[in-house]
Scaffold this active site. Structure first.
Site, PDB file in Angstrom:
ATOM      1  N   ARG A 122       0.170  14.130  13.217  1.00  0.00           N
ATOM      2  CA  ARG A 122       0.788  14.157  11.899  1.00  0.00           C
ATOM      3  C   ARG A 122       0.833  15.268  10.950  1.00  0.00           C
ATOM      4  NH1 ARG A 122      -1.399   8.427   9.679  1.00  0.00           N
ATOM      5  NH2 ARG A 122       0.350   8.736   8.326  1.00  0.00           N
TER       6      ARG A 122
ATOM      7  N   ASP B 180       4.782   0.567  11.788  1.00  0.00           N
ATOM      8  CA  ASP B 180       3.604  -0.072  11.367  1.00  0.00           C
ATOM      9  C   ASP B 180       3.564  -1.494  11.891  1.00  0.00           C
ATOM     10  OD1 ASP B 180       3.513   1.675   8.322  1.00  0.00           O
ATOM     11  OD2 ASP B 180       3.098   2.315  10.309  1.00  0.00           O
TER      12      ASP B 180
ATOM     13  N   LYS C  72       0.888  -1.437   0.042  1.00  0.00           N
ATOM     14  CA  LYS C  72      -0.006  -0.082   0.138  1.00  0.00           C
ATOM     15  C   LYS C  72       0.851   1.295   0.087  1.00  0.00           C
ATOM     16  CE  LYS C  72      -1.747   1.484   3.827  1.00  0.00           C
ATOM     17  NZ  LYS C  72      -1.572   2.906   4.536  1.00  0.00           N
ATOM     18  N   ASN C  73       1.890   1.288   0.663  1.00  0.00           N
ATOM     19  CA  ASN C  73       2.489   2.585   1.025  1.00  0.00           C
ATOM     20  C   ASN C  73       3.700   2.698   0.183  1.00  0.00           C
ATOM     21  OD1 ASN C  73       1.087   3.014   2.919  1.00  0.00           O
ATOM     22  ND2 ASN C  73       2.590   2.482   4.685  1.00  0.00           N
TER      23      ASN C  73
ATOM     24  N   CYS D 145      -5.519  12.596  12.838  1.00  0.00           N
ATOM     25  CA  CYS D 145      -5.655  11.243  12.370  1.00  0.00           C
ATOM     26  C   CYS D 145      -5.456  10.398  13.914  1.00  0.00           C
ATOM     27  CB  CYS D 145      -4.465  10.837  11.714  1.00  0.00           C
ATOM     28  SG  CYS D 145      -3.797   9.120  11.782  1.00  0.00           S
TER      29      CYS D 145
ATOM     30  N   ARG E  81      -8.565  -0.729   4.928  1.00  0.00           N
ATOM     31  CA  ARG E  81      -7.684   0.353   4.020  1.00  0.00           C
ATOM     32  C   ARG E  81      -6.350  -0.189   3.804  1.00  0.00           C
ATOM     33  NH1 ARG E  81      -7.111   5.683   7.027  1.00  0.00           N
ATOM     34  NH2 ARG E  81      -5.858   5.820   5.473  1.00  0.00           N
TER      35      ARG E  81
HETATM   36  C1  EPZ Z   1       4.222   6.950   6.174  1.00  0.00           C
HETATM   37  O1  EPZ Z   1       3.225   8.008   6.867  1.00  0.00           O
HETATM   38  C2  EPZ Z   1       3.317   5.736   6.179  1.00  0.00           C
HETATM   39  N1  EPZ Z   1       1.991   6.093   5.433  1.00  0.00           N
HETATM   40  C3  EPZ Z   1       2.628   5.304   7.699  1.00  0.00           C
HETATM   41  O2  EPZ Z   1       1.973   4.086   7.546  1.00  0.00           O
HETATM   42  C4  EPZ Z   1       3.972   5.090   8.541  1.00  0.00           C
HETATM   43  O3  EPZ Z   1       3.471   4.624   9.860  1.00  0.00           O
HETATM   44  C5  EPZ Z   1       4.653   6.285   8.354  1.00  0.00           C
HETATM   45  O4  EPZ Z   1       5.130   6.701   7.153  1.00  0.00           O
HETATM   46  C6  EPZ Z   1       5.994   6.149   9.353  1.00  0.00           C
HETATM   47  O5  EPZ Z   1       6.788   4.777   8.696  1.00  0.00           O
HETATM   48  C7  EPZ Z   1       2.322   5.958   3.833  1.00  0.00           C
HETATM   49  O6  EPZ Z   1       3.187   5.749   3.631  1.00  0.00           O
HETATM   50  C8  EPZ Z   1       1.132   6.230   3.124  1.00  0.00           C
HETATM   51  P1  EPZ Z   1       5.977  10.353   8.297  1.00  0.00           P
HETATM   52  P2  EPZ Z   1       3.747   9.602   6.925  1.00  0.00           P
HETATM   53  O7  EPZ Z   1       6.020  11.509   7.535  1.00  0.00           O
HETATM   54  O8  EPZ Z   1       4.502   9.828   5.705  1.00  0.00           O
HETATM   55  C9  EPZ Z   1       6.310  13.645  11.779  1.00  0.00           C
HETATM   56  C10 EPZ Z   1       0.181   2.839   7.858  1.00  0.00           C
HETATM   57  O9  EPZ Z   1      -0.341   2.092   8.724  1.00  0.00           O
HETATM   58  N2  EPZ Z   1       6.304  14.449  10.691  1.00  0.00           N
HETATM   59  O10 EPZ Z   1       7.252   9.490   8.088  1.00  0.00           O
HETATM   60  O11 EPZ Z   1       2.435  10.410   7.224  1.00  0.00           O
HETATM   61  C11 EPZ Z   1       5.082  12.941  11.836  1.00  0.00           C
HETATM   62  O12 EPZ Z   1       4.403  13.632  12.768  1.00  0.00           O
HETATM   63  C12 EPZ Z   1       0.553   4.212   7.875  1.00  0.00           C
HETATM   64  O13 EPZ Z   1       0.405   2.217   6.480  1.00  0.00           O
HETATM   65  C13 EPZ Z   1       6.384  15.951  10.804  1.00  0.00           C
HETATM   66  O14 EPZ Z   1       6.354  16.466  12.119  1.00  0.00           O
HETATM   67  O15 EPZ Z   1       4.742   9.312   8.322  1.00  0.00           O
HETATM   68  C14 EPZ Z   1       5.711  11.487  12.642  1.00  0.00           C
HETATM   69  O16 EPZ Z   1       5.712  11.824  13.962  1.00  0.00           O
HETATM   70  C15 EPZ Z   1       0.329   4.724   9.289  1.00  0.00           C
HETATM   71  N3  EPZ Z   1       6.137  17.004   9.968  1.00  0.00           N
HETATM   72  C16 EPZ Z   1       6.907  11.388  11.824  1.00  0.00           C
HETATM   73  O17 EPZ Z   1       7.273  12.780  11.216  1.00  0.00           O
HETATM   74  C17 EPZ Z   1       5.798  16.434   8.588  1.00  0.00           C
HETATM   75  O18 EPZ Z   1       5.731  17.567   7.854  1.00  0.00           O
HETATM   76  C18 EPZ Z   1       7.059  10.265  10.867  1.00  0.00           C
HETATM   77  O19 EPZ Z   1       6.107  10.487   9.946  1.00  0.00           O
HETATM   78  C19 EPZ Z   1       5.769  14.956   8.294  1.00  0.00           C
HETATM   79  C20 EPZ Z   1       5.998  14.365   9.406  1.00  0.00           C
END
Ligand code: EPZ
Length: 416
Positions: A121, A304, A22-23, A116, A397
């Site tokens: 996020r 995850d 998915k990701n 969320c 999802r």
């Molecule tokens: C991706 O989400 C995945 N989703 C998530 O999978 C996964 O848990 C996550 O990466 C971490 O590996 C998809 O790929 C569609 P991040 P993403 O930006 O990109 C902070 C699932 O279950 N952050 O790596 O949204 C954020 O708050 C889902 O399949 C900021 O502060 O995750 C978090 O604490 C859930 N500012 C950390 O970084 C930003 O602008 C990691 O978030 C962006 C992120």
């Protein structure tokens, strides 16, 4: 509202195939906005999030359709440049259309994703990165309104490893003028898959999978074909399903190194695990100890898989400390596992799990987010009696026909 009913006590045995990730599929489908024409994909998983992505691409003027096992995306010139709230609120990954639209058409209006269950996020790093490439960004009425005549390459240092931020900026930089360097970039395998597809379209990206990614902007990209990589999170979930029931399960179509962090923790806990170049097998095991984990960006233990691993630890013969460092509220499954009899003490970002030989007892529980719902199904596989998991639209999802895959291994599970 669909429910999943699981009757515990069956050992799972047999072989099961991993589906497409998915990701990896989500960012790759959004990257098609960078090149008009028809893109063709194999191994796209049939998930709710893919349906939501199709809906958004169609709203942006594209045509998407399944053609047997192929998934085709036809991108037309000058689509609409607005991603509405009613679609974005269903799937936060919709923010990944920002980079492609902005760099290809000079403008994008994308609804803020909103909160969320697992955390706030934010998308501040996405927006700061776009500004570093020369975009003007205005936030108003819940929308990100971005504008840029032509993005210009720059060096961007992410203060936090962000998967989506790295993906959005990689796509934006692909058609920018000059060189962009992403430092402290996320190293997840899904980013490597996206870079591979962008390069097939004619982008010039190197370093994906390391913390420094270099993108040399080009003038034009063309549509291509790609097979989506395997879903390492689904594979890890299926492996834990075999392990938690004490069965012997082989998960096929997965490169073991993609779930190396899980495999090594399960070995430490006492499981015998065999690997080949595209499968992982867990041997039958009646008792395992508690082993601590701390989630972190790839290649460390993936957030995850934290909820699923907690279910395994809840029925271990020892205590384990589970530390969640990526999201601030990813313990929604803890209270539900406790309803099944698990002994877990959650603190902020840390949960102490005391496994006990006493069995979990089935009960009605509620899914709160995608991976929490998987954790509750796994616990239901070993709880005495019947566990009913409600709100399993969360599960749909990110997992394709999970109940069919588990029943093919001998689980007593059905969707109501
Ligand atoms: C991706 O989400 C995945 N989703 C998530 O999978 C996964 O848990 C996550 O990466 C971490 O590996 C998809 O790929 C569609 P991040 P993403 O930006 O990109 C902070 C699932 O279950 N952050 O790596 O949204 C954020 O708050 C889902 O399949 C900021 O502060 O995750 C978090 O604490 C859930 N500012 C950390 O970084 C930003 O602008 C990691 O978030 C962006 C992120």
């Amino acid at each position: 509202m669909d429910k999943m009913v699981v009757v515990g006590g069956q050992k799972l045995n047999g072989q099961v195939n991993t589906g497409g990730a998915k990701n990896a599929a989500l960012p790759i489908l959004f990257s098609t906005l960078l090149a008009e024409g028809e893109h063709v994909f194999r191994n796209v998983p049939r998930l709710k999030d893919i349906d939501s992505t199709s809906e958004l691409l169609q709203a942006l003027g594209c045509e998407t359709r399944w053609d047997g096992d192929l998934f085709r995306v036809l991108v037309k010139p000058a689509p609409s440049l607005e991603a509405h709230y009613d679609i974005v609120r269903k799937m936060r990954a919709s923010i990944l259309c920002l980079g492609p639209l902005l760099t290809k058409y000079g403008e994008a209006v994308v609804s803020m994703p909103g909160g969320c269950a697992i955390g706030t996020r934010p998308i501040d790093l996405h927006l700061e990165g776009m500004k570093a490439l020369g975009a003007e960004i205005v936030l108003e009425e819940g929308y990100v309104k971005a504008h840029a005549k032509k993005l210009k390459g720059n060096t961007i240092l992410f203060e936090v490893c962000t998967v989506g931020g790295t993906e959005n900026l990689m796509m934006a930089a692909a058609l920018a003028d000059g060189i962009t360097v992403l430092e402290n970039a996320a190293k997840e395998p899904e980013i490597v898959d996206l870079a591979e597809y962008l390069n097939k379209m004619g982008a010039k990206i190197s370093g994906a999978g390391t913390s420094v990614i270099t993108i040399e902007g080009v003038n034009k990209l063309k549509p291509a074909e790609h097979a989506i990589m395997a879903d390492r999170i689904e594979a890890g979930t299926l492996l834990i399903a075999g392990a938690i029931t004490g069965g012997e399960v082989t998960v096929n179509r997965i490169k073991p190194q993609l779930i190396e962090s899980l495999i090594s923790k399960m070995k430490e806990a006492g499981f015998k695990i065999a690997v080949s170049n595209d499968s992982v097998m867990v041997h039958p095991n009646t008792s395992w100890t508690g082993i601590d984990i701390t989630t972190a960006p790839f290649p460390l233990f993936p957030t995850d898989l934290q909820a699923q691993y907690m279910a395994l630890m809840a029925v271990s013969q020892g205590a384990s400390v589970i530390t969640e460092t990526v999201f601030e509220n990813r313990f929604m499954h803890v209270q539900e596992l406790i309803r099944l009899g698990a002994d877990i003490t959650p603190k902020t970002r840390v949960a102490v799990v005391r496994g006990h030989s006493g069995r979990l007892k089935g009960a009605p529980v509620m899914a709160t987010d995608l991976r929490a719902s998987a954790s509750l199904v796994l616990a239901g596989l070993v709880a005495d009696g019947e566990t009913t998991v409600s709100r399993i639209y969360h599960l749909d999802r990110g997992y394709e026909r999970l109940e069919e895959k588990l029943s093919s291994l001998g689980a007593r599970i059905k969707r109501m």
